[in-house]
Design a protein around this motif. Structure first.
Motif, PDB file in Angstrom:
ATOM      1  N   SER A 118       0.761  -1.182   0.044  1.00 19.16           N
ATOM      2  CA  SER A 118       0.126   0.018   0.161  1.00 19.16           C
ATOM      3  C   SER A 118       0.902   1.396   0.001  1.00 19.16           C
ATOM      4  CB  SER A 118      -0.689   0.076   1.290  1.00 19.16           C
ATOM      5  OG  SER A 118      -0.072   0.368   2.289  1.00 19.16           O
ATOM      6  N   LYS A 119       0.217   2.278  -0.462  1.00 21.93           N
ATOM      7  CA  LYS A 119       1.243   3.607  -0.409  1.00 21.93           C
ATOM      8  C   LYS A 119       1.447   4.121   0.892  1.00 21.93           C
ATOM      9  CE  LYS A 119      -0.372   4.886  -5.147  1.00 21.93           C
ATOM     10  NZ  LYS A 119      -0.730   5.981  -5.808  1.00 21.93           N
ATOM     11  N   ASP A 120       0.638   3.867   1.918  1.00 18.19           N
ATOM     12  CA  ASP A 120       0.666   4.247   3.286  1.00 18.19           C
ATOM     13  C   ASP A 120       1.874   4.060   4.028  1.00 18.19           C
ATOM     14  OD1 ASP A 120      -1.854   5.439   2.682  1.00 18.19           O
ATOM     15  OD2 ASP A 120      -3.015   3.775   3.393  1.00 18.19           O
ATOM     16  N   ASP A 121       2.520   3.194   3.537  1.00 18.12           N
ATOM     17  CA  ASP A 121       3.559   2.557   4.620  1.00 18.12           C
ATOM     18  C   ASP A 121       4.918   1.812   3.653  1.00 18.12           C
ATOM     19  OD1 ASP A 121       4.933   2.112   6.895  1.00 18.12           O
ATOM     20  OD2 ASP A 121       4.124  -0.073   7.048  1.00 18.12           O
ATOM     21  N   LEU A 122       5.531   2.841   3.116  1.00 20.65           N
ATOM     22  CA  LEU A 122       6.720   2.450   2.330  1.00 20.65           C
ATOM     23  C   LEU A 122       7.703   1.861   2.993  1.00 20.65           C
ATOM     24  CD1 LEU A 122       6.544   5.179  -0.561  1.00 20.65           C
ATOM     25  CD2 LEU A 122       5.498   2.941  -0.778  1.00 20.65           C
ATOM     26  N   ILE A 123       8.561   0.714   2.553  1.00 18.55           N
ATOM     27  CA  ILE A 123       9.738   0.320   2.997  1.00 18.55           C
ATOM     28  C   ILE A 123      10.906   0.886   2.058  1.00 18.55           C
ATOM     29  CG2 ILE A 123      11.108  -1.970   2.886  1.00 18.55           C
ATOM     30  CD1 ILE A 123       8.462  -3.320   3.014  1.00 18.55           C
ATOM     31  N   PRO A 124      11.853   1.478   2.696  1.00 20.21           N
ATOM     32  CA  PRO A 124      12.816   1.942   1.851  1.00 20.21           C
ATOM     33  C   PRO A 124      13.673   1.244   1.008  1.00 20.21           C
ATOM     34  CG  PRO A 124      12.894   2.677   4.359  1.00 20.21           C
ATOM     35  CD  PRO A 124      11.999   1.621   4.202  1.00 20.21           C
ATOM     36  N   ILE A 125      14.009   1.931  -0.078  1.00 22.05           N
ATOM     37  CA  ILE A 125      14.724   1.208  -1.199  1.00 22.05           C
ATOM     38  C   ILE A 125      15.872   2.041  -1.538  1.00 22.05           C
ATOM     39  CG2 ILE A 125      12.859  -0.097  -2.025  1.00 22.05           C
ATOM     40  CD1 ILE A 125      14.544   2.252  -4.479  1.00 22.05           C
ATOM     41  N   VAL A 126      17.144   1.347  -2.085  1.00 23.34           N
ATOM     42  CA  VAL A 126      18.243   2.136  -2.480  1.00 23.34           C
ATOM     43  C   VAL A 126      18.595   1.249  -4.154  1.00 23.34           C
ATOM     44  CG1 VAL A 126      20.670   2.761  -2.390  1.00 23.34           C
ATOM     45  CG2 VAL A 126      19.280   3.021  -0.518  1.00 23.34           C
ATOM     46  N   GLY A 127      18.828   1.814  -4.896  1.00 24.49           N
ATOM     47  CA  GLY A 127      19.080   1.072  -6.293  1.00 24.49           C
ATOM     48  C   GLY A 127      19.419   1.753  -7.270  1.00 24.49           C
ATOM     49  N   GLU A 128      19.699   1.234  -8.355  1.00 28.50           N
ATOM     50  CA  GLU A 128      20.287   2.049  -9.676  1.00 28.50           C
ATOM     51  C   GLU A 128      19.428   1.552 -11.047  1.00 28.50           C
ATOM     52  OE1 GLU A 128      24.408   1.260 -10.238  1.00 28.50           O
ATOM     53  OE2 GLU A 128      23.986  -0.652 -10.638  1.00 28.50           O
ATOM     54  N   PHE A 129      19.367   2.439 -12.093  1.00 26.62           N
ATOM     55  CA  PHE A 129      18.787   2.093 -13.314  1.00 26.62           C
ATOM     56  C   PHE A 129      20.046   2.416 -14.172  1.00 26.62           C
ATOM     57  CE2 PHE A 129      17.066   3.027 -17.296  1.00 26.62           C
ATOM     58  CZ  PHE A 129      15.842   2.125 -17.357  1.00 26.62           C
ATOM     59  N   LYS A 130      20.604   1.221 -14.654  1.00 25.62           N
ATOM     60  CA  LYS A 130      21.680   1.254 -15.504  1.00 25.62           C
ATOM     61  C   LYS A 130      21.630   0.209 -16.613  1.00 25.62           C
ATOM     62  CE  LYS A 130      26.575   0.148 -14.325  1.00 25.62           C
ATOM     63  NZ  LYS A 130      27.321   0.015 -13.013  1.00 25.62           N
ATOM     64  N   LYS A 131      21.946   0.666 -17.726  1.00 28.41           N
ATOM     65  CA  LYS A 131      21.776  -0.447 -19.034  1.00 28.41           C
ATOM     66  C   LYS A 131      20.611  -0.754 -19.203  1.00 28.41           C
ATOM     67  CE  LYS A 131      26.545  -1.653 -18.966  1.00 28.41           C
ATOM     68  NZ  LYS A 131      27.689  -2.789 -19.073  1.00 28.41           N
ATOM     69  N   ASN A 132      19.275   0.059 -19.105  1.00 27.54           N
ATOM     70  CA  ASN A 132      18.115  -0.052 -19.050  1.00 27.54           C
ATOM     71  C   ASN A 132      17.498  -1.445 -18.197  1.00 27.54           C
ATOM     72  OD1 ASN A 132      17.379   1.555 -21.105  1.00 27.54           O
ATOM     73  ND2 ASN A 132      18.274   0.076 -22.840  1.00 27.54           N
ATOM     74  N   GLN A 133      18.186  -1.539 -17.194  1.00 28.19           N
ATOM     75  CA  GLN A 133      17.480  -2.423 -16.111  1.00 28.19           C
ATOM     76  C   GLN A 133      17.804  -1.613 -14.636  1.00 28.19           C
ATOM     77  OE1 GLN A 133      19.991  -5.877 -15.441  1.00 28.19           O
ATOM     78  NE2 GLN A 133      18.625  -6.930 -14.290  1.00 28.19           N
ATOM     79  N   PHE A 134      16.650  -1.781 -13.754  1.00 27.04           N
ATOM     80  CA  PHE A 134      16.209  -1.282 -12.763  1.00 27.04           C
ATOM     81  C   PHE A 134      16.557  -2.221 -11.519  1.00 27.04           C
ATOM     82  CE2 PHE A 134      13.005   0.789  -9.608  1.00 27.04           C
ATOM     83  CZ  PHE A 134      13.900   1.310  -8.722  1.00 27.04           C
ATOM     84  N   THR A 135      17.497  -2.153 -10.743  1.00 25.06           N
ATOM     85  CA  THR A 135      17.493  -3.002  -9.594  1.00 25.06           C
ATOM     86  C   THR A 135      17.632  -2.199  -8.125  1.00 25.06           C
ATOM     87  OG1 THR A 135      19.994  -2.979  -9.632  1.00 25.06           O
ATOM     88  CG2 THR A 135      19.032  -4.615 -10.904  1.00 25.06           C
ATOM     89  N   PHE A 136      17.185  -2.879  -7.234  1.00 25.56           N
ATOM     90  CA  PHE A 136      17.047  -2.209  -5.895  1.00 25.56           C
ATOM     91  C   PHE A 136      17.149  -3.276  -4.918  1.00 25.56           C
ATOM     92  CE2 PHE A 136      12.532  -2.650  -7.010  1.00 25.56           C
ATOM     93  CZ  PHE A 136      12.008  -2.989  -5.867  1.00 25.56           C
ATOM     94  N   LYS A 137      17.522  -2.573  -3.442  1.00 28.16           N
ATOM     95  CA  LYS A 137      17.614  -3.515  -2.312  1.00 28.16           C
ATOM     96  C   LYS A 137      16.487  -2.798  -1.495  1.00 28.16           C
ATOM     97  CE  LYS A 137      22.113  -5.196  -2.763  1.00 28.16           C
ATOM     98  NZ  LYS A 137      23.501  -5.423  -2.240  1.00 28.16           N
ATOM     99  N   THR A 138      15.777  -3.536  -0.594  1.00 28.77           N
ATOM    100  CA  THR A 138      14.966  -3.003   0.515  1.00 28.77           C
ATOM    101  C   THR A 138      15.501  -2.918   1.891  1.00 28.77           C
ATOM    102  OG1 THR A 138      13.980  -5.220   0.938  1.00 28.77           O
ATOM    103  CG2 THR A 138      12.969  -3.839  -0.738  1.00 28.77           C
ATOM    104  N   PHE A 139      15.096  -2.204   2.867  1.00 25.02           N
ATOM    105  CA  PHE A 139      15.782  -1.784   4.046  1.00 25.02           C
ATOM    106  C   PHE A 139      14.613  -1.971   4.984  1.00 25.02           C
ATOM    107  CE2 PHE A 139      19.041  -0.517   1.161  1.00 25.02           C
ATOM    108  CZ  PHE A 139      20.108  -1.173   1.484  1.00 25.02           C
ATOM    109  N   PRO A 140      14.049  -3.049   5.259  1.00 23.57           N
ATOM    110  CA  PRO A 140      12.968  -3.093   6.215  1.00 23.57           C
ATOM    111  C   PRO A 140      13.192  -2.917   7.613  1.00 23.57           C
ATOM    112  CG  PRO A 140      13.036  -5.149   5.349  1.00 23.57           C
ATOM    113  CD  PRO A 140      13.942  -4.276   4.761  1.00 23.57           C
TER     114      PRO A 140
END
Length: 71
Positions: A49-71
């Protein structure tokens, strides 16, 4: 006549609010993502849900979006 673009390649921007689907076992998980992109770096959050977002850090590189969550 031939034209070559010698300038930098255009970088896609994934900033904004997204409805996302993530694979989990045999059942996909759907939810929401809110992202802010600066260059190749992406920050924001994901959650069912939009009410309780889990933080992410990632990158968009070579047309690929990857990220890690930090709950």
């Amino acid at each position: 006549m031939r034209h070559e673009n010698s300038g930098p390649a255009e970088i896609a921007d994934v900033s904004g609010d997204w409805r996302i689907t993530s694979p989990k076992d045999n059942e996909p998980i759907t939810g929401f993502g809110s992202f802010k992109q600066t260059g190749n770096a992406v920050n924001g959050g994901v959650e069912p849900s939009k009410d309780d977002l889990i933080p992410i850090v990632g990158e968009f590189k070579k047309n690929q979006f990857t990220f890690k969550t930090f709950p």
